[in-house]
Design a protein around this motif. Structure first.
Motif, mmCIF file in Angstrom:
data_model
loop_
_atom_site.group_PDB
_atom_site.id
_atom_site.type_symbol
_atom_site.label_atom_id
_atom_site.label_comp_id
_atom_site.label_asym_id
_atom_site.label_seq_id
_atom_site.Cartn_x
_atom_site.Cartn_y
_atom_site.Cartn_z
ATOM 1 N N ASP A 10 0.851 -1.191 0.000
ATOM 2 C CA ASP A 10 0.000 0.000 0.000
ATOM 3 C C ASP A 10 0.889 1.244 0.000
ATOM 4 O O ASP A 10 0.813 2.095 -0.874
ATOM 5 C CB ASP A 10 -1.000 -0.020 1.179
ATOM 6 N N SER A 11 1.758 1.320 1.023
ATOM 7 C CA SER A 11 2.697 2.429 1.140
ATOM 8 C C SER A 11 3.882 1.891 1.954
ATOM 9 O O SER A 11 3.676 1.218 2.975
ATOM 10 C CB SER A 11 2.014 3.594 1.873
ATOM 11 N N THR A 12 5.089 2.179 1.496
ATOM 12 C CA THR A 12 6.254 1.667 2.241
ATOM 13 C C THR A 12 6.309 2.287 3.649
ATOM 14 O O THR A 12 6.764 1.649 4.593
ATOM 15 C CB THR A 12 7.567 1.936 1.465
ATOM 16 N N ASN A 13 5.823 3.529 3.799
ATOM 17 C CA ASN A 13 5.771 4.123 5.151
ATOM 18 C C ASN A 13 4.825 3.328 6.042
ATOM 19 O O ASN A 13 5.149 3.007 7.196
ATOM 20 C CB ASN A 13 5.281 5.576 5.085
ATOM 21 N N ARG A 31 5.871 -1.141 -6.745
ATOM 22 C CA ARG A 31 4.731 -0.231 -6.894
ATOM 23 C C ARG A 31 4.020 -0.080 -5.561
ATOM 24 O O ARG A 31 4.090 -0.960 -4.686
ATOM 25 C CB ARG A 31 3.756 -0.748 -7.953
ATOM 26 N N GLN A 32 3.325 1.045 -5.389
ATOM 27 C CA GLN A 32 2.507 1.266 -4.194
ATOM 28 C C GLN A 32 1.050 1.458 -4.653
ATOM 29 O O GLN A 32 0.785 2.138 -5.645
ATOM 30 C CB GLN A 32 2.959 2.524 -3.458
ATOM 31 N N THR A 33 0.140 0.867 -3.897
ATOM 32 C CA THR A 33 -1.275 1.030 -4.260
ATOM 33 C C THR A 33 -1.890 2.237 -3.541
ATOM 34 O O THR A 33 -2.947 2.718 -3.926
ATOM 35 C CB THR A 33 -2.073 -0.241 -3.912
ATOM 36 N N GLY A 35 0.276 5.137 -2.314
ATOM 37 C CA GLY A 35 1.428 5.993 -2.009
ATOM 38 C C GLY A 35 0.962 7.329 -1.420
ATOM 39 O O GLY A 35 0.027 7.940 -1.923
ATOM 40 N N LYS A 36 1.623 7.760 -0.340
ATOM 41 C CA LYS A 36 1.205 8.986 0.369
ATOM 42 C C LYS A 36 2.213 10.100 0.174
ATOM 43 O O LYS A 36 3.417 9.893 0.280
ATOM 44 C CB LYS A 36 1.138 8.727 1.883
ATOM 45 N N GLY A 37 1.702 11.299 -0.074
ATOM 46 C CA GLY A 37 2.547 12.482 -0.098
ATOM 47 C C GLY A 37 2.319 13.262 1.195
ATOM 48 O O GLY A 37 1.560 12.834 2.070
ATOM 49 N N ARG A 38 2.961 14.410 1.299
ATOM 50 C CA ARG A 38 2.721 15.261 2.468
ATOM 51 C C ARG A 38 1.343 15.896 2.359
ATOM 52 O O ARG A 38 0.751 15.924 1.295
ATOM 53 C CB ARG A 38 3.811 16.339 2.573
ATOM 54 N N ARG A 39 0.858 16.435 3.465
ATOM 55 C CA ARG A 39 -0.423 17.158 3.535
ATOM 56 C C ARG A 39 -1.585 16.346 2.979
ATOM 57 O O ARG A 39 -2.433 16.863 2.259
ATOM 58 C CB ARG A 39 -0.342 18.499 2.801
ATOM 59 N N LYS A 100 11.004 22.116 -11.566
ATOM 60 C CA LYS A 100 10.030 21.022 -11.416
ATOM 61 C C LYS A 100 10.469 20.050 -10.332
ATOM 62 O O LYS A 100 11.662 19.791 -10.152
ATOM 63 C CB LYS A 100 9.901 20.268 -12.736
ATOM 64 N N LYS A 101 9.459 19.470 -9.662
ATOM 65 C CA LYS A 101 9.768 18.569 -8.547
ATOM 66 C C LYS A 101 10.142 17.188 -9.071
ATOM 67 O O LYS A 101 9.451 16.631 -9.919
ATOM 68 C CB LYS A 101 8.530 18.488 -7.654
ATOM 69 N N VAL A 102 11.228 16.639 -8.529
ATOM 70 C CA VAL A 102 11.655 15.302 -8.951
ATOM 71 C C VAL A 102 11.604 14.309 -7.793
ATOM 72 O O VAL A 102 11.513 13.099 -8.021
ATOM 73 C CB VAL A 102 13.057 15.365 -9.616
HETATM 74 C C1 BTN Z 1 5.827 14.644 -0.779
HETATM 75 O O1 BTN Z 1 4.616 14.921 -0.746
HETATM 76 O O2 BTN Z 1 6.631 15.374 -1.357
HETATM 77 C C2 BTN Z 1 6.329 13.393 -0.094
HETATM 78 C C3 BTN Z 1 6.287 12.198 -0.996
HETATM 79 C C4 BTN Z 1 6.781 10.924 -0.347
HETATM 80 C C5 BTN Z 1 6.543 9.717 -1.203
HETATM 81 C C6 BTN Z 1 7.212 8.489 -0.663
HETATM 82 S S1 BTN Z 1 7.167 7.123 -1.778
HETATM 83 C C7 BTN Z 1 7.757 6.066 -0.535
HETATM 84 C C8 BTN Z 1 7.061 6.460 0.749
HETATM 85 N N1 BTN Z 1 5.797 5.770 0.861
HETATM 86 C C9 BTN Z 1 4.766 6.609 0.773
HETATM 87 O O3 BTN Z 1 3.564 6.280 0.801
HETATM 88 N N2 BTN Z 1 5.205 7.880 0.647
HETATM 89 C C10 BTN Z 1 6.649 7.937 0.642
#
Ligand code: BTN
Length: 228
Positions: A10-13, A31-33, A35-39, A100-102
């Protein structure tokens, strides 16, 4: 150090929240099903197109943890700068190239563990990156071909290095500032729904961005920034 590869998660975190604690354990997923970003945002996680990595560490004292995002940002930046030196940081911890964000970093300091998640766009096409909330690019678009396994190893080693600096109290925010071209510029910052525009003077010892407008100083933490 231990590096584990997973086919899908789901997410490595989230994965590292569920397992028994092992210091310096790193998990990479194809792959993540979820994946979470900030906020509360999601993170694009198509198979083999990005590095989706999380590392597990002993929790940091709250006084030191406020610098974690900055220090881990430098750790990831330094790994990417081995390919070329155009990468730079945008406060609080995004890695950018050519506007651009990488790469993005998601640190989570919990009571029994510190998890740091790192996402790097490796071989996405610009088309695949369209429609994200920020302009984004990938290493491939920037002319860099790299092996995800090798990148995972390099990033993990740097995360360990910068974690040690945080623990010892030797991480200096000046190192972050030196890679952050928005310092000294007029920026617009969105924090808790409020928009602040002013000159970014620098980052203080607790990781706050110092913004000056009409002689008034504002301290901001972990907001969304655009540089004018
Ligand atoms: C951001 O919003 O800039 C943070 C992104 C972080 C993404 C990584 S991918 C591996 C790990 N697992 C997640 O679900 N999120 C972080």
């Amino acid at each position: 150090m231990e590096l584990v590869f997973l086919e899908e998660v789901d997410s490595t975190n989230e994965y590292l929240k569920r397992i028994p604690f092992r210091s310096n354990l790193f998990v990479v997923a194809r792959r993540q099903t979820g994946g979470k970003g900030r906020r509360g945002k999601s993170w694009l996680s198509l198979p083999d197109k990005g590095l989706y990595l999380s590392g597990l560490f002993e929790p940091l004292h709250p006084k030191k943890s406020s610098l974690a995002g900055l220090a881990f940002g430098v750790a990831v930046l330094r790994a990417l700068q081995e390919f070329k030196d155009d990468f730079y940081l945008k406060w609080p911890n995004d890695v950018y190239v050519n506007g651009k964000k990488v790469a993005g970093i998601l640190p989570e300091n919990l009571s029994d563990r510190l998890i740091v998640g790192v996402g790097v766009n490796v071989s996405y096409t610009l088309q695949e990156l369209q429609g994200l909330s920020h302009p984004a690019t990938s290493l491939l678009v920037e002319g860099i071909r790299c092996d995800i396994g090798e990148l995972a190893l390099k990033v993990s080693q740097n995360l360990i290095l910068y974690y040690e600096k945080l623990r010892e109290g030797t991480f200096d925010v000046k190192e972050f500032e030196s890679f952050c071209p928005m310092i000294g510029k007029e920026v617009t910052v969105l924090e808790n729904g409020f928009c602040y525009t002013g000159k970014a003077l620098g980052i203080d010892r607790e990781g706050y961005l110092l913004l000056e407008k009409d002689g008034e100083l504002k301290r901001l933490f972990s907001a969304e920034v655009s540089v004018r």
